[in-house]
Design a protein around this motif. Structure first.
Motif: not given
Length: 387
Positions: A141, A143, A164-166, A185-187, A213, A215
């Motif tokens: 991930a 950020t 904003a975390n990917y 995948h997710d944000w 947080t 996901y």
């Protein structure tokens, strides 16, 4: 603070599904050399965006900080049933990088942005007895953290970040004697608030709060000829960090941390299979973090760092841990050095050793086993430039 983050990646055995990954505060910065001690109050470079955004008010008008890091170690899993093939060391070398920029906007207002990876782990079980459940898994991930800080007066500053975390998840299993890789995948959004206080001319304190947080990953897993839609959650709990830095004199500085993470709210890793949760007993509890560190400046060009930290186990019992979260009480030992190249730039190196408490896995019972004396190590280089 704590390195742990629950990651359910779809380990299937009958109706039981669970797994995990890791959450780190080691991102290739000088904090690694201090085992994180003083992280919410130190504010010596632009990486304070990640540890306490209010610390930007202590920085020059413009500053860039970047880091490169590698993580490795030994996480050896041995099955209780010696007739079955054990995975052995499942740890894979994992690289990381980070970049931070801070800028003075007005006399009291500062803005910055950070890009860093502090979620992630790569594990490789290889051709073991349970390779139909899992062979390899990678959670990575990044950020992006835009931040603001405001100096209320000479002694008090506040700061905030919107993160904003990917997240990316990859899972490889043995399906009909062939490796099958699945990805998703997710944000996810998270938030950080910070407070920095000048208690005296020699003592500084910082408090940082990080939000939870979450996901969400969805993977279709084919098991025994049937396709099951899996929904897995990756969660990092809300956390608080209190740090203090005290300059004894021009050469010596002492720093300390006290932190808390709300792991008990999660209970246990949760995975949804065909709309049903694979429930497990409440195995998690809140964790506590403490750290002590020291900086020594023998000359104007050199700054030497050392630190030690302790994190309590998130498990209520060490004989019932998740198969892919082999952790318990943790000790960190870090050291490193910074060299002032010019008046505007410095470079540093850091190494850290992390020892984890041994643990045992009781479920799934067919692959019960133990992790004995697992450990990780980190090596990093960082660079800062002010202009």
């Amino acid at each position: 603070m704590k390195i742990r983050i629950l990651l359910s990646v779809g380990l299937l055995v009958s109706s039981c599904t669970h797994a995990s990954g890791l959450y780190f505060y080691e991102t290739g910065t000088e904090d690694t050399a201090l085992a994180g001690a003083g992280q919410a109050a130190r504010a010596q470079d632009a990486s304070t965006i990640m540890t306490n955004p209010a610390g930007m008010t202590q920085l020059p008008d413009h500053m860039f900080t970047g880091g490169l890091q590698v993580m490795d170690g030994s996480i050896d899993y041995q099955l209780n049933n010696t007739a079955q093939r054990s995975p052995g060391d499942v740890m894979k070398t994992f690289p990381n990088t980070s970049a931070f920029y801070s800028q003075k906007v007005t006399d009291n207002l500062y803005a910055g942005i950070g890009l860093y990876g502090n979620y992630g782990l790569g594990i490789d079980y290889g051709n073991w007895a349970g390779d139909r459940l899992i062979k390899k898994s990678t959670m990575a991930a990044m950020t992006l953290s835009p931040s603001l800080a405001y100096k209320l007066n000479d002694r008090l500053s506040i700061g905030a970040s919107a993160n904003a975390n990917y997240g990316f998840l990859s899972l490889t299993r043995n399906v009909n004697d062939n490796d099958r890789q699945q990805q998703d995948h997710d944000w996810a959004m998270s938030y950080r608030l910070g407070l920095l206080m000048e208690l005296s001319g020699q003592t500084r304190a910082g408090i940082t709060w990080n939000s939870q947080t979450d996901y969400g990953f969805n993977i279709n897993g084919k098991v025994r000829g049937k396709t099951l839609p899996l929904s897995a959650q990756v969660r990092a709990p809300q956390q608080l960090m209190l740090s203090v830095v005290h300059d004894v004199n021009q050469q010596w500085s002492l720093m300390a941390d006290l932190g808390w993470q709300d792991w008990s709210q999660f209970g246990a890793p949760q995975v949804t299979v065909n709309g049903r949760k694979a429930n497990q007993a409440n195995r998690m509890k809140d964790t506590w973090h403490s750290a002590l560190g020291v900086q020594y400046r023998p000359t104007a060009q050199w700054r030497l760092n050392a630190g030690v930290a302790f994190d309590s186990s998130p498990y209520r019992r060490q004989d019932d841990v998740a198969m892919t979260l082999p952790t318990g009480d943790e000790w960190r030992f870090g050291t490193g050095a910074q060299y002032q190249i010019t008046a505007a730039s410095n470079i540093g190196i850091a190494v850290e050793y992390l020892h984890m408490q041994s643990s045992k896995v009781s479920s799934p019972s067919a692959f019960a086993g133990s992790y004995d004396h697992p450990y990780l190590w980190f090596a990093s280089v960082n660079y800062s430039y002010q202009f």
